[in-house]
Structures are given as structure tokens and as C-alpha cells.
Design a protein around this motif. Structure first.
Motif, PDB file in Angstrom:
ATOM      1  N   GLU A 160      25.109  48.969  89.080  1.00  0.00           N
ATOM      2  CA  GLU A 160      25.654  47.659  88.730  1.00  0.00           C
ATOM      3  C   GLU A 160      26.882  47.359  89.591  1.00  0.00           C
ATOM      4  OE1 GLU A 160      26.389  47.425  84.584  1.00  0.00           O
ATOM      5  OE2 GLU A 160      24.270  47.611  84.019  1.00  0.00           O
ATOM      6  N   LYS A 212      30.163  44.471  90.209  1.00  0.00           N
ATOM      7  CA  LYS A 212      30.944  43.324  89.756  1.00  0.00           C
ATOM      8  C   LYS A 212      32.115  43.095  90.705  1.00  0.00           C
ATOM      9  CE  LYS A 212      29.954  43.900  84.801  1.00  0.00           C
ATOM     10  NZ  LYS A 212      30.545  44.086  83.439  1.00  0.00           N
ATOM     11  N   SER A 265      28.319  39.378  88.646  1.00  0.00           N
ATOM     12  CA  SER A 265      27.796  40.674  88.236  1.00  0.00           C
ATOM     13  C   SER A 265      26.339  40.796  88.695  1.00  0.00           C
ATOM     14  CB  SER A 265      27.872  40.836  86.716  1.00  0.00           C
ATOM     15  OG  SER A 265      27.263  42.048  86.306  1.00  0.00           O
ATOM     16  N   TYR A 266      26.019  41.900  89.371  1.00  0.00           N
ATOM     17  CA  TYR A 266      24.662  42.189  89.831  1.00  0.00           C
ATOM     18  C   TYR A 266      24.147  43.430  89.108  1.00  0.00           C
ATOM     19  CZ  TYR A 266      25.455  39.015  93.798  1.00  0.00           C
ATOM     20  OH  TYR A 266      25.722  37.916  94.581  1.00  0.00           O
ATOM     21  N   GLY A 267      22.956  43.337  88.544  1.00  0.00           N
ATOM     22  CA  GLY A 267      22.353  44.486  87.888  1.00  0.00           C
ATOM     23  C   GLY A 267      21.714  45.426  88.899  1.00  0.00           C
ATOM     24  N   ARG A 268      21.214  46.541  88.418  1.00  0.00           N
ATOM     25  CA  ARG A 268      20.543  47.497  89.303  1.00  0.00           C
ATOM     26  C   ARG A 268      19.276  46.902  89.908  1.00  0.00           C
ATOM     27  NH1 ARG A 268      21.866  52.967  88.847  1.00  0.00           N
ATOM     28  NH2 ARG A 268      23.517  53.418  87.358  1.00  0.00           N
ATOM     29  N   LYS A 269      18.625  46.023  89.158  1.00  0.00           N
ATOM     30  CA  LYS A 269      17.390  45.397  89.631  1.00  0.00           C
ATOM     31  C   LYS A 269      17.531  43.886  89.566  1.00  0.00           C
ATOM     32  CE  LYS A 269      12.424  45.057  88.651  1.00  0.00           C
ATOM     33  NZ  LYS A 269      11.316  45.519  87.770  1.00  0.00           N
ATOM     34  N   LYS A 328      16.754  36.758  87.972  1.00  0.00           N
ATOM     35  CA  LYS A 328      17.138  37.611  86.857  1.00  0.00           C
ATOM     36  C   LYS A 328      17.915  38.794  87.414  1.00  0.00           C
ATOM     37  CE  LYS A 328      13.230  36.511  83.833  1.00  0.00           C
ATOM     38  NZ  LYS A 328      12.073  37.068  83.073  1.00  0.00           N
ATOM     39  N   GLY A 329      19.004  39.133  86.745  1.00  0.00           N
ATOM     40  CA  GLY A 329      19.812  40.264  87.185  1.00  0.00           C
ATOM     41  C   GLY A 329      21.136  39.880  87.803  1.00  0.00           C
ATOM     42  N   SER A 332      24.582  37.399  87.187  1.00  0.00           N
ATOM     43  CA  SER A 332      25.280  36.561  86.209  1.00  0.00           C
ATOM     44  C   SER A 332      26.697  36.263  86.683  1.00  0.00           C
ATOM     45  CB  SER A 332      25.321  37.248  84.833  1.00  0.00           C
ATOM     46  OG  SER A 332      25.924  38.528  84.924  1.00  0.00           O
TER      47      SER A 332
END
Length: 210
Positions: A122, A124, A134-138, A152-153, A155
């Protein structure tokens, strides 16, 4: 990828329970009653040698499924295999590479434009205007020239609430980020370099101050 399966159903009739006898008016000796498997019954003729075709339908179905799976796999391409990085692919679709942070581990881009991007973890960081990304793992979505949809992923923190970014588009030298009915625009020049997790686009300033 869709799979095609064939089901043979017999709800009220069981052919395997059928028995065979020679016709009553036949001069030949009656054949003793015997039970035969379903596929064998289909090719049985009392006056001809027994022909076994039990595995033929199964082989035909297997070959059909194999060809279908092969075509489906070939229709899905990963540009990573062609040597292009995820950042280079963004530029081919008229996006600056800086909309992705550093640390992309791998990605898959399909022929229909759908994609998956995998980060080391992740990520941020803050951006201009007091926002935080914020970026997720996927990260998944669908890309076309100048447009990222169904994201998606990713925000953004608006006031004190994290909200998902669903779309990004380019035009007139700006990047437009959409969060539901809301949107915010930033100059493309702000995203020429890839941000780092934690310090974002200001890592050089932090290093020089230290």
C-alpha cells in the motif's frame, strides 16, 4: 474466459437397463438376454460385429474445449511480456507516468483494455491542494486513449473522508480525477515524475532540506 460443458441427462429412461433378444420369427438362435453399457447400446447391431465407440464423444468434447481454452488464452495478452513497463504503457494511452507511484511489481493488460497493476504494498502520499492519495496493493480498471474507467484500488482523502477515485481522464493539458459526482483537475506537468510512497512528489525537497 468462459467454459462450455456438455451434460447428457436421462431423467426417466435408463438405456443401460435394456436387454436384447432376436426377433421371434428369425431362424437364428435367440441371443441370451444381457445388459450393455449406454454408449455400447448406441452402436450395437445383433447382425453385425459389436462396434465400441465409447470414448469418441468424450474425445471430441475434449478437443473442442482445448481449442476454446487455447483461443481464450491467446486473446489475453500481457504487455509486460513484450518488454514494456506499466509506466510506458500509461504514456502510450496519453497519461503521464506519474499517476502511478514507484514500486509497481507487475501488471496485466488485456486486449479489451481491462488491466491489473500490482504494487509492492500500500502507498500513501500528499499532493497539491492538501489532498492525500492512497494506492492499494492491487489496482484494476479499464483503459483507453485518454481515459481510465472503473478504477478500483485508488482513493483520495477529501476533508476527513477517504473516497474511491473511479475515473481519470486527460485533456487540455490537465488530469481530471472523478470521485462520484465530484471532480478535481491538476496540471499534467505535476505528474511527469513518479511519486514515492510517503513523501510523494516532494521527496527531493525533503532530501535537500536535510
Amino acid at each position: 474466459m468462459q467454459l462450455i460443458t456438455a451434460h447428457v441427462m436421462s431423467k426417466h429412461l435408463s438405456l443401460s437397463s435394456f436387454s436384447f433378444r432376436a426377433p421371434q420369427d428369425s431362424p437364428e438362435k435367440a441371443i441370451p438376454s444381457r445388459k450393455l453399457p449406454f454408449q455400447t447400446f448406441l452402436s450395437f447391431n445383433p447382425k453385425k460385429p459389436l462396434s465400441l465407440k465409447t470414448h469418441l464423444p468424450i474425445m471430441q468434447i475434449s478437443k473442442t474445449l482445448f481449442v476454446f481454452c487455447l483461443i481464450s488464452c491467446l486473446s489475453m495478452t500481457s504487455s509486460q511480456e513484450q518488454g514494456a513497463t506499466a509506466y510506458e504503457m500509461l504514456e502510450k494511452f496519453n497519461f503521464p507516468r506519474g499517476i502511478l507511484p514507484q514500486g509497481v511489481r507487475s501488471y496485466v493488460l488485456n486486449t479489451d483494455g481491462s488491466f491489473e497493476v500490482y504494487l509492492d504494498g500500500e502507498c500513501k502520499f500528499g499532493v497539491e491542494g492538501g489532498y492525500s492519495l492512497s494506492y492499494g496493493r492491487k489496482i484494476t480498471g479499464k483503459v483507453s486513449f485518454g481515459s481510465l474507467r472503473n478504477l478500483k484500488g485508488v482513493s483520495v482523502k477529501v476533508l476527513f473522508v477517504w473516497m474511491g477515485i473511479t475515473e481519470v481522464s486527460t485533456g487540455n493539458g490537465e488530469l481530471d480525477f472523478y470521485v462520484g459526482p465530484l471532480s478535481a483537475s491538476f496540471p499534467l506537468s505535476n505528474f511527469l515524475d513518479c511519486p514515492q510512497c510517503g513523501c510523494g512528489f516532494n521527496c527531493k525537497d525533503i532530501v535537500s532540506d536535510s
